[in-house]
Write a protein that holds these residues in place. Structure first.
Motif, PDB file in Angstrom:
ATOM      1  N   TYR A 159       0.835  -1.205   0.000  1.00 43.85           N
ATOM      2  CA  TYR A 159       0.000   0.000   0.000  1.00 43.85           C
ATOM      3  C   TYR A 159       0.867   1.253   0.000  1.00 43.85           C
ATOM      4  O   TYR A 159       0.548   2.244  -0.646  1.00 43.85           O
ATOM      5  CB  TYR A 159      -0.924   0.016   1.221  1.00 43.85           C
ATOM      6  CG  TYR A 159      -2.222  -0.710   1.013  1.00 43.85           C
ATOM      7  CD1 TYR A 159      -3.188  -0.196   0.157  1.00 43.85           C
ATOM      8  CD2 TYR A 159      -2.487  -1.909   1.658  1.00 43.85           C
ATOM      9  CE1 TYR A 159      -4.388  -0.866  -0.040  1.00 43.85           C
ATOM     10  CE2 TYR A 159      -3.675  -2.587   1.461  1.00 43.85           C
ATOM     11  CZ  TYR A 159      -4.630  -2.059   0.609  1.00 43.85           C
ATOM     12  OH  TYR A 159      -5.809  -2.719   0.410  1.00 43.85           O
ATOM     13  N   ARG A 160       1.964   1.204   0.741  1.00 43.93           N
ATOM     14  CA  ARG A 160       2.851   2.358   0.763  1.00 43.93           C
ATOM     15  C   ARG A 160       3.636   2.494  -0.541  1.00 43.93           C
ATOM     16  O   ARG A 160       3.557   3.526  -1.222  1.00 43.93           O
ATOM     17  CB  ARG A 160       3.824   2.264   1.947  1.00 43.93           C
ATOM     18  CG  ARG A 160       4.899   3.359   1.923  1.00 43.93           C
ATOM     19  CD  ARG A 160       5.797   3.293   3.133  1.00 43.93           C
ATOM     20  NE  ARG A 160       6.878   4.285   3.041  1.00 43.93           N
ATOM     21  CZ  ARG A 160       7.752   4.539   4.019  1.00 43.93           C
ATOM     22  NH1 ARG A 160       7.673   3.865   5.158  1.00 43.93           N
ATOM     23  NH2 ARG A 160       8.689   5.443   3.852  1.00 43.93           N
ATOM     24  N   TYR A 161       4.386   1.455  -0.886  1.00 41.34           N
ATOM     25  CA  TYR A 161       5.365   1.607  -1.959  1.00 41.34           C
ATOM     26  C   TYR A 161       4.746   1.608  -3.344  1.00 41.34           C
ATOM     27  O   TYR A 161       5.291   2.218  -4.268  1.00 41.34           O
ATOM     28  CB  TYR A 161       6.455   0.544  -1.814  1.00 41.34           C
ATOM     29  CG  TYR A 161       7.264   0.782  -0.565  1.00 41.34           C
ATOM     30  CD1 TYR A 161       8.141   1.854  -0.496  1.00 41.34           C
ATOM     31  CD2 TYR A 161       7.106  -0.017   0.571  1.00 41.34           C
ATOM     32  CE1 TYR A 161       8.870   2.117   0.653  1.00 41.34           C
ATOM     33  CE2 TYR A 161       7.832   0.239   1.722  1.00 41.34           C
ATOM     34  CZ  TYR A 161       8.705   1.304   1.759  1.00 41.34           C
ATOM     35  OH  TYR A 161       9.417   1.570   2.907  1.00 41.34           O
ATOM     36  N   GLU A 166       8.529   5.268  -3.756  1.00 41.87           N
ATOM     37  CA  GLU A 166       9.798   5.551  -3.076  1.00 41.87           C
ATOM     38  C   GLU A 166      10.859   4.513  -3.436  1.00 41.87           C
ATOM     39  O   GLU A 166      10.554   3.340  -3.618  1.00 41.87           O
ATOM     40  CB  GLU A 166       9.608   5.513  -1.558  1.00 41.87           C
ATOM     41  CG  GLU A 166       8.739   6.605  -0.987  1.00 41.87           C
ATOM     42  CD  GLU A 166       8.402   6.295   0.456  1.00 41.87           C
ATOM     43  OE1 GLU A 166       9.138   6.774   1.344  1.00 41.87           O
ATOM     44  OE2 GLU A 166       7.420   5.562   0.695  1.00 41.87           O
ATOM     45  N   ARG A 167      12.090   4.964  -3.465  1.00 41.91           N
ATOM     46  CA  ARG A 167      13.203   4.045  -3.647  1.00 41.91           C
ATOM     47  C   ARG A 167      13.566   3.412  -2.306  1.00 41.91           C
ATOM     48  O   ARG A 167      13.536   4.079  -1.274  1.00 41.91           O
ATOM     49  CB  ARG A 167      14.392   4.764  -4.267  1.00 41.91           C
ATOM     50  CG  ARG A 167      14.083   5.216  -5.692  1.00 41.91           C
ATOM     51  CD  ARG A 167      15.313   5.552  -6.482  1.00 41.91           C
ATOM     52  NE  ARG A 167      14.975   5.711  -7.892  1.00 41.91           N
ATOM     53  CZ  ARG A 167      15.850   5.714  -8.881  1.00 41.91           C
ATOM     54  NH1 ARG A 167      17.142   5.548  -8.608  1.00 41.91           N
ATOM     55  NH2 ARG A 167      15.470   5.852 -10.130  1.00 41.91           N
ATOM     56  N   VAL A 168      13.914   2.150  -2.367  1.00 37.79           N
ATOM     57  CA  VAL A 168      14.167   1.361  -1.167  1.00 37.79           C
ATOM     58  C   VAL A 168      15.596   0.846  -1.223  1.00 37.79           C
ATOM     59  O   VAL A 168      15.995   0.191  -2.188  1.00 37.79           O
ATOM     60  CB  VAL A 168      13.171   0.188  -1.077  1.00 37.79           C
ATOM     61  CG1 VAL A 168      13.466  -0.676   0.144  1.00 37.79           C
ATOM     62  CG2 VAL A 168      11.733   0.691  -1.048  1.00 37.79           C
ATOM     63  N   THR A 169      16.382   1.130  -0.202  1.00 40.75           N
ATOM     64  CA  THR A 169      17.748   0.633  -0.139  1.00 40.75           C
ATOM     65  C   THR A 169      17.765  -0.873   0.101  1.00 40.75           C
ATOM     66  O   THR A 169      16.764  -1.459   0.529  1.00 40.75           O
ATOM     67  CB  THR A 169      18.531   1.313   0.986  1.00 40.75           C
ATOM     68  OG1 THR A 169      17.911   0.965   2.241  1.00 40.75           O
ATOM     69  CG2 THR A 169      18.536   2.831   0.821  1.00 40.75           C
ATOM     70  N   ALA A 170      18.901  -1.480  -0.142  1.00 43.54           N
ATOM     71  CA  ALA A 170      19.021  -2.923   0.065  1.00 43.54           C
ATOM     72  C   ALA A 170      18.738  -3.331   1.514  1.00 43.54           C
ATOM     73  O   ALA A 170      17.995  -4.292   1.751  1.00 43.54           O
ATOM     74  CB  ALA A 170      20.388  -3.413  -0.386  1.00 43.54           C
ATOM     75  N   PRO A 171      19.295  -2.641   2.525  1.00 40.34           N
ATOM     76  CA  PRO A 171      18.967  -3.022   3.900  1.00 40.34           C
ATOM     77  C   PRO A 171      17.472  -2.894   4.198  1.00 40.34           C
ATOM     78  O   PRO A 171      16.901  -3.733   4.893  1.00 40.34           O
ATOM     79  CB  PRO A 171      19.798  -2.047   4.744  1.00 40.34           C
ATOM     80  CG  PRO A 171      20.943  -1.673   3.858  1.00 40.34           C
ATOM     81  CD  PRO A 171      20.368  -1.610   2.480  1.00 40.34           C
ATOM     82  N   LYS A 172      16.843  -1.839   3.668  1.00 42.32           N
ATOM     83  CA  LYS A 172      15.406  -1.674   3.874  1.00 42.32           C
ATOM     84  C   LYS A 172      14.634  -2.782   3.173  1.00 42.32           C
ATOM     85  O   LYS A 172      13.665  -3.328   3.719  1.00 42.32           O
ATOM     86  CB  LYS A 172      14.962  -0.308   3.349  1.00 42.32           C
ATOM     87  CG  LYS A 172      13.468  -0.031   3.504  1.00 42.32           C
ATOM     88  CD  LYS A 172      13.059   0.122   4.954  1.00 42.32           C
ATOM     89  CE  LYS A 172      11.623   0.587   5.072  1.00 42.32           C
ATOM     90  NZ  LYS A 172      11.210   0.717   6.488  1.00 42.32           N
ATOM     91  N   ALA A 173      15.071  -3.147   1.968  1.00 40.04           N
ATOM     92  CA  ALA A 173      14.428  -4.236   1.238  1.00 40.04           C
ATOM     93  C   ALA A 173      14.535  -5.547   2.003  1.00 40.04           C
ATOM     94  O   ALA A 173      13.619  -6.381   1.981  1.00 40.04           O
ATOM     95  CB  ALA A 173      15.034  -4.375  -0.151  1.00 40.04           C
TER      96      ALA A 173
END
Length: 260
Positions: A159-161, A166-173
């Motif tokens: 729902y958010r992305y 938004e771009r998501v960094t590898a750690p966030k992914a």
């Protein structure tokens, strides 16, 4: 031989390289059809145990080639639908491949690139990798990739992305559940090799059966399953333990199994 895909087979490992580095391995109709064909080939090759998906150059895949997307948007609806079906078929072929699949992600994995990473069984990313479902910023939606991205990160995060792009960094992914391992770029191939080594210790038929099991369990919730959950909670909350837990919470005290 393919124009946009390289296949490397070493021992029992097939690495499929998307090979359009000048445009960040963006999809066009040729790449979509060739990747689908390559996946079918390795699926049927009895000598191949594991499939690794990777991108030549600095980036895994920037998703759809926007020039192609612009052109296809001007086509008659039946041709537009057929193009969309080919992309959906490629993603489904990857997601349902009867062999373990590993995404080797460095750099950008945007839009359809994030879909490819999600459709693989396992995703290993370099610490500079960036993911996004950026379609809304183009007035589009991540339609074909949505079953696999939602499977990877869940509805709540989607729902958010899906809406922000938004771009998501590898750690966030990794925190979202999309990526299994994040490593420095120089260690990416080593990390993939370790995953492959672990996969080779499993029985091929058992791994195919395991994938089938996950797909069966993960299907849309059925009426019988809803009823099963109703019965489980209804039965459990009548037990002395549940009664004590509820009473303790309401009384703002520890339950009797928690001690002092």
């Amino acid at each position: 031989m393919f124009e946009t895909i390289d296949i490397e087979i070493k021992d029992c490992i097939a690495t499929l390289w998307m090979n359009r580095p000048a445009i960040h391995n963006a999809f066009n109709p040729t790449l979509i059809l060739e990747l689908t064909d390559a996946l079918h080939r390795v699926a049927m090759d009895a000598n191949v145990r594991i499939v690794v998906l990777a991108g030549r150059g600095k980036n895994f895949s920037a998703g759809a080639d926007l020039e192609w997307m612009q052109a296809v948007g001007k086509k008659p609806m039946d041709e537009n639908i057929q193009d969309a079906r080919q992309l959906a078929e490629m993603l489904r072929t990857l997601a349902e491949l009867p062999k373990p699949t590993v995404a080797r992600v460095s750099g950008a994995a945007l839009g359809g690139g994030m879909g490819l990473a999600s459709a693989c069984d396992i995703c290993v990313a370099s610490d500079d990798a960036i993911f996004a479902t950026s379609e809304v910023r183009l007035g589009l939606i991540p339609s074909a990739i949505s079953p696999y991205v939602i499977r990877a990160i869940g509805e709540r995060q989607a729902y958010r992305y899906f809406q922000t792009g938004e771009r998501v960094t590898a750690p966030k992914a990794a925190a979202l559940g999309l990526v299994h391992e994040v490593v420095p770029t120089a260690q990416l191939d080593t990390a993939v090799a370790l995953i492959v080594e672990a996969l080779l210790k499993g029985g091929p038929a058992a791994q195919t059966a395991a994938k089938s099991l996950i797909q069966a369990v993960g299907k849309t919730v059925m009426s019988w399953l809803v009823e099963d959950t109703v019965l489980r909670i209804a039965n459990l909350r009548t037990t002395p333990e549940a009664q004590e837990g509820i009473a303790a919470f309401l009384s703002k005290r520890p339950p009797n199994w928690a001690g002092e």
